[in-house]
Design a protein around this motif. Structure first.
Motif, PDB file in Angstrom:
ATOM      1  N   ASP A  90       1.402   0.683  15.754  1.00 49.23           N
ATOM      2  CA  ASP A  90       0.466   1.005  14.688  1.00 49.23           C
ATOM      3  C   ASP A  90       1.472   1.423  13.332  1.00 49.23           C
ATOM      4  N   ILE A  91       2.438   2.612  13.697  1.00 49.18           N
ATOM      5  CA  ILE A  91       2.548   3.553  12.461  1.00 49.18           C
ATOM      6  C   ILE A  91       3.942   3.189  12.034  1.00 49.18           C
ATOM      7  N   CYS A  92       5.216   2.759  13.030  1.00 53.14           N
ATOM      8  CA  CYS A  92       6.498   2.631  11.966  1.00 53.14           C
ATOM      9  C   CYS A  92       6.362   1.539  10.516  1.00 53.14           C
ATOM     10  N   PRO A  93       6.891   1.673  11.131  1.00 55.22           N
ATOM     11  CA  PRO A  93       7.214   1.386   8.871  1.00 55.22           C
ATOM     12  C   PRO A  93       7.840  -0.127   9.289  1.00 55.22           C
ATOM     13  N   GLY A  94       8.854  -0.329  10.431  1.00 56.93           N
ATOM     14  CA  GLY A  94       9.448  -1.139  10.010  1.00 56.93           C
ATOM     15  C   GLY A  94       8.521  -2.126  11.741  1.00 56.93           C
ATOM     16  N   SER A  95       7.484  -1.460  11.918  1.00 59.66           N
ATOM     17  CA  SER A  95       6.807  -2.409  13.399  1.00 59.66           C
ATOM     18  C   SER A  95       7.559  -2.420  14.116  1.00 59.66           C
ATOM     19  N   LEU A  96       8.834  -1.674  14.949  1.00 59.20           N
ATOM     20  CA  LEU A  96       9.581  -2.064  15.122  1.00 59.20           C
ATOM     21  C   LEU A  96       9.437  -1.544  16.431  1.00 59.20           C
ATOM     22  N   LEU A  97       7.966  -0.554  17.379  1.00 57.54           N
ATOM     23  CA  LEU A  97       8.258  -0.126  18.586  1.00 57.54           C
ATOM     24  C   LEU A  97       6.775  -1.286  18.896  1.00 57.54           C
ATOM     25  N   ALA A  98       6.628  -1.280  20.532  1.00 55.66           N
ATOM     26  CA  ALA A  98       5.554  -1.361  20.479  1.00 55.66           C
ATOM     27  C   ALA A  98       5.274  -1.287  22.067  1.00 55.66           C
ATOM     28  N   LEU A  99       3.972  -1.684  22.950  1.00 57.66           N
ATOM     29  CA  LEU A  99       4.268  -1.363  24.318  1.00 57.66           C
ATOM     30  C   LEU A  99       4.574  -2.945  24.969  1.00 57.66           C
ATOM     31  N   ASP A 100       5.299  -2.152  26.366  1.00 52.90           N
ATOM     32  CA  ASP A 100       5.539  -2.832  27.575  1.00 52.90           C
ATOM     33  C   ASP A 100       4.604  -3.492  28.439  1.00 52.90           C
ATOM     34  N   GLU A 101       5.092  -4.289  29.327  1.00 52.82           N
ATOM     35  CA  GLU A 101       3.571  -4.789  30.408  1.00 52.82           C
ATOM     36  C   GLU A 101       3.343  -3.875  30.544  1.00 52.82           C
ATOM     37  N   GLY A 149       0.739  -1.323  -0.305  1.00 55.03           N
ATOM     38  CA  GLY A 149       0.495   0.068   0.126  1.00 55.03           C
ATOM     39  C   GLY A 149       0.901   1.026  -0.201  1.00 55.03           C
ATOM     40  N   GLY A 150       2.061   1.544  -1.156  1.00 51.43           N
ATOM     41  CA  GLY A 150       2.730   2.805  -0.614  1.00 51.43           C
ATOM     42  C   GLY A 150       1.990   3.651  -2.268  1.00 51.43           C
ATOM     43  N   THR A 151       3.286   4.546  -2.501  1.00 55.89           N
ATOM     44  CA  THR A 151       2.026   5.110  -3.987  1.00 55.89           C
ATOM     45  C   THR A 151       1.270   4.701  -5.399  1.00 55.89           C
ATOM     46  N   ALA A 152       2.162   3.385  -5.785  1.00 59.91           N
ATOM     47  CA  ALA A 152       1.633   3.444  -6.668  1.00 59.91           C
ATOM     48  C   ALA A 152       0.517   2.107  -5.876  1.00 59.91           C
ATOM     49  N   ILE A 196      -5.674  -4.339  -0.228  1.00 59.14           N
ATOM     50  CA  ILE A 196      -4.926  -4.060   0.153  1.00 59.14           C
ATOM     51  C   ILE A 196      -4.231  -4.290   1.399  1.00 59.14           C
ATOM     52  N   ALA A 197      -3.107  -5.747   0.785  1.00 53.34           N
ATOM     53  CA  ALA A 197      -2.073  -6.186   1.457  1.00 53.34           C
ATOM     54  C   ALA A 197      -1.066  -5.610   2.136  1.00 53.34           C
ATOM     55  N   GLU A 198      -0.513  -4.239   2.987  1.00 52.32           N
ATOM     56  CA  GLU A 198       0.569  -3.859   3.657  1.00 52.32           C
ATOM     57  C   GLU A 198       1.054  -4.455   4.322  1.00 52.32           C
ATOM     58  N   LYS A 199       2.506  -4.335   4.793  1.00 50.86           N
ATOM     59  CA  LYS A 199       3.438  -4.864   6.089  1.00 50.86           C
ATOM     60  C   LYS A 199       3.381  -4.131   7.606  1.00 50.86           C
ATOM     61  N   ALA A 200       3.488  -2.258   6.827  1.00 48.69           N
ATOM     62  CA  ALA A 200       3.357  -1.814   7.592  1.00 48.69           C
ATOM     63  C   ALA A 200       1.957  -1.282   7.732  1.00 48.69           C
ATOM     64  N   ASP A 201       1.262   0.494   7.602  1.00 43.26           N
ATOM     65  CA  ASP A 201       0.434   0.790   7.753  1.00 43.26           C
ATOM     66  C   ASP A 201       0.750   1.513   7.091  1.00 43.26           C
ATOM     67  N   ILE A 202      -0.715   1.323   6.193  1.00 38.55           N
ATOM     68  CA  ILE A 202      -0.413   2.298   4.792  1.00 38.55           C
ATOM     69  C   ILE A 202      -0.238   4.196   4.890  1.00 38.55           C
TER      70      ILE A 202
END
Lengths: 573, 104
Positions: free
Chosen positions: B18-29, A29-32, A50-56
């Motif tokens: 939710d927003i991190c494009p690498g899903s690197l953040l999380a909530l701890d206990e 779900g990038g630009t394209a 749209i299957a997106e690895k992160a959040d679009i």
């Protein structure tokens, strides 16, 4: 509609299977991908997933923002002018038919982005203010949130955020869906689709990066774009083109931030350590601008800089703001060091090589409708080959072309059986995923194998460490070492979904490395010396005015040479 | 290049995760955000912009010459007030108006 989950890292041993059906599956779900989804809905009442690895909202290479639309046809210019520019920049190895169909849609894509809320700089007459002949200036900090909001509002489009497609699924040679994993929850997805668009983006992380220590992911292209789209196609037997046309970016040293805003925005010239302007000696094509800096460094006249010292304080302040909209780390560097661009030149360097079809011609071999050689699979944006210099607007146009073609194809097959009943089996993908999880956490081994892969590619396949040079013997060595790494990667283990995702990322990069090495070996000439130099074939050889294409069959990469599609000619499968 | 979370300021909303494009953040206990693998951060600042509590700051790794500055941002309608807190304690603010296009 978007689906959100909580991000809790939980040990996992088995996966729950979730079956999903859609008319059009868009992978990424990038630009394209977002633009394709919106376009499809204008031409079809069918469903889109749209299957997106992160959040679009912040995924893909525009997560941080962008400051210009670099592909635009200036008033008074024809689309063909863009084709001519891109053809010359790539030394002839492009598909003119793809470039023309893209160029014809660039301005409409810009207008559509503006309708979605993108701020574009206007001139006194109310037209777009141009930066040079092909660029318009924007505030693109929020370009992904704008696209994502339009997608969210559309009732035909469903978004699965945090879902990573691992493999295409085929029936009778046609792509009919995909297998995927949730990157946070223990869920395996079996997605059935009547058409599939690959819009995953390109590949970073194949080569040892500029900053291999703590800041190893401070790179030009997103470290999360792992070449998955190429790799899933390669494994399924799709034909790929021009992977050897790697992209190496000229960037600000350390932060790996863009340089175009400095070069084009304030006219900063490339200067060496002696203060000599060197850029004119090497030419001004994308590859030549880079070659100049690499050569000056190699011959002992580095470090090289963009000469900004002496610009006004006002210009400097504007640059600090401009970089916050696309590369905030550079503004942080300027502010915390006190060496703002008006008082100090900006050091520059070349990055490690990337595979990225939005900048060079690497990617899927496609028809003008952006159909790949696998029936049912389309490609757009950085995933699609033959059509360099797409940038933002070109990626949008390709997404739109593919979406319209998919809509037409679905209309033609309406009423035929589709969906879950004909969903091809994805059990082998599920078994593979659960196999990795059963083995449990294998420590830092995934990271270690990735580092070894980057080291092999750097040393034997033309990375930064070799000045982007390679030769036949080294490439053969690289192929053997990458094959060995593939075998070792098959035995990795993961304790949670994130660890599993990282194994798939490594697997996909290794798959792409195999094909890339074969392409580098097949082009026995040096056509783009800034991007890659064959030490054993250091000159350009017009016997290689052809496309180097490849297909993987039975685990082996076979190379095909295809003749160039000539001016005013069109190629279809 | 990475980010750090001010645990005292974190409200535990989870938006950064939710927003991190690498899903690197999380909530701890305890419900606070954390980044387990800071070296995997791209530096895109998506989480910095997403955090309404300004609890996440971007910094440059010392391996690329980082000097300890911390970059946060506060959103005020179309305005983004970016603040660089220098290692010495001084703070410099740069405001970007989202309605203005880049001029370069």
């Amino acid at each position: 509609m978007q689906e959100q989950g909580h991000n809790k890292m939980t040990p996992v041993s088995a996966l729950r299977t979730c079956r999903v059906e859609t008319d059009l599956l868009i992978i990424g779900g990038g630009t394209a991908g977002c633009f394709a989804a919106l376009t499809f809905c204008k031409h079809s009442k069918g469903s889109v997933l749209i299957a997106e690895k992160a959040d679009i909202r912040r995924s893909g290479c525009l997560a941080a923002g962008v400051n210009a639309l670099n592909a635009y046809i200036a008033p008074g210019k024809a689309p063909q002018s863009y084709v001519d520019y891109a053809r010359a920049d790539a030394e002839g190895i492009v598909r003119g038919d793809l470039l023309l169909t893209m160029s014809e849609g660039l301005n409409e894509a810009a207008a559509e982005l503006e309708r979605l809320g993108l701020v574009i700089l206007k001139d006194a007459g109310g037209g777009y203010a141009m930066r040079g002949e092909r660029n318009v200036k924007i505030n693109g900090e929020n370009i992904k949130p704008l696209l994502a909001e339009a997608v969210r509002r559309h009732p035909q489009i469903r978004v699965l955020n945090h879902v990573n497609v691992t493999d295409l699924t085929l029936r009778d040679g046609a792509v009919r869906g995909a297998a995927a994993i949730d990157v946070r929850q223990p869920v395996f997805y079996e997605i059935a689709a009547r058409a599939v668009l690959c819009a995953t983006g390109g590949a970073s992380g194949l080569y040892r990066p500029n900053n291999p220590g703590f800041s190893r992911h401070k790179m030009w292209y997103p470290p999360f774009n792992t070449g998955a789209g190429y790799a899933m196609g390669i494994r399924a037997g799709a034909e790929m083109t021009s992977l050897e046309m790697r992209f190496v970016a000229l960037r600000c040293k350390g932060t790996i931030a863009p340089t175009g805003t400095l070069a084009q925005g304030v006219g900063a010239r490339q200067v060496n350590a002696r203060g000599e302007v060197y850029e004119g000696r090497y030419g001004l094509s994308t590859s030549q601008r880079l070659l100049g800096t690499v050569t000056e460094n190699a011959e002992g006249r580095g470090p090289c800089c963009l000469r900004t010292a002496g610009i006004t304080k006002g210009q400097s302040d504007d640059l600090l703001r401009a970089y916050l909209n696309m590369a905030p780390s550079q503004t942080l560097r300027w502010v915390e060091s006190g060496r703002t661009p008006d008082v100090a030149d900006v050091p520059i360097e070349g990055t490690e090589p990337y595979i990225v079809g939005g900048h060079t011609a690497a990617g899927y071999w496609v028809s003008t409708a952006r159909e790949t050689t696998l029936p049912g699979l389309y490609a757009a944006g950085d995933a699609a080959g033959g059509c360099p210099q797409k940038y933002v607007t070109g990626a949008c146009v390709e997404g739109a072309i593919a979406a319209r073609a998919a809509a037409r194809a679905l209309a033609e097959t309406a009423g035929q059986q589709g969906g879950a009943e004909t969903a091809p089996p994805a059990q082998s993908a599920l078994a593979e995923a659960e196999g990795f999880l059963r083995r449990g956490q294998s420590g830092e081994q995934t990271d270690a194998l990735e580092e070894e892969m980057q080291s092999v590619m750097d040393e034997y396949a033309g990375g930064i460490g070799q000045g982007y040079q390679c030769h036949a013997e080294g490439l053969a060595e690289a192929d053997g070492k990458i094959r060995a790494l593939e075998a070792r990667a098959g035995g990795l283990g993961a304790a949670d979904m994130q660890g599993l995702t990282w194994i798939y990322e490594l697997r996909d990069r290794l798959t792409l490395c195999r094909s890339l090495i074969a392409h580098l070996a097949a082009r026995r000439e040096t056509r783009w010396p800034g991007f890659v130099r064959r030490a054993d074939y250091p000159a350009k050889d017009d016997a290689f005015l052809l496309y180097v294409n490849s297909r993987m069959q039975g685990g082996e990469v076979s190379i095909l040479h295809r003749p160039l599609v000539g001016e005013a000619e069109t190629y279809e499968h | 290049m990475s980010i750090e979370v001010d645990r005292a300021a974190c409200t535990g909303c989870g938006r950064c995760a939710d927003i991190c494009p690498g899903s690197l953040l999380a909530l701890d206990e305890s419900g606070a955000a954390f980044i387990a693998r800071p070296e995997r951060c791209w530096g895109c600042a998506s989480c910095v912009k997403e955090c309404a509590a300004q609890a996440i700051a971007l910094y440059l790794g010392e391996d690329i010459g980082g000097l300890g500055g911390r970059l946060t941002v506060r959103r005020d309608g179309p305005l983004l007030h970016w603040a660089v807190r220098l290692a010495g304690g001084e703070t410099k603010v740069i405001t970007v108006d989202g309605r203005d296009a880049n001029r370069y």
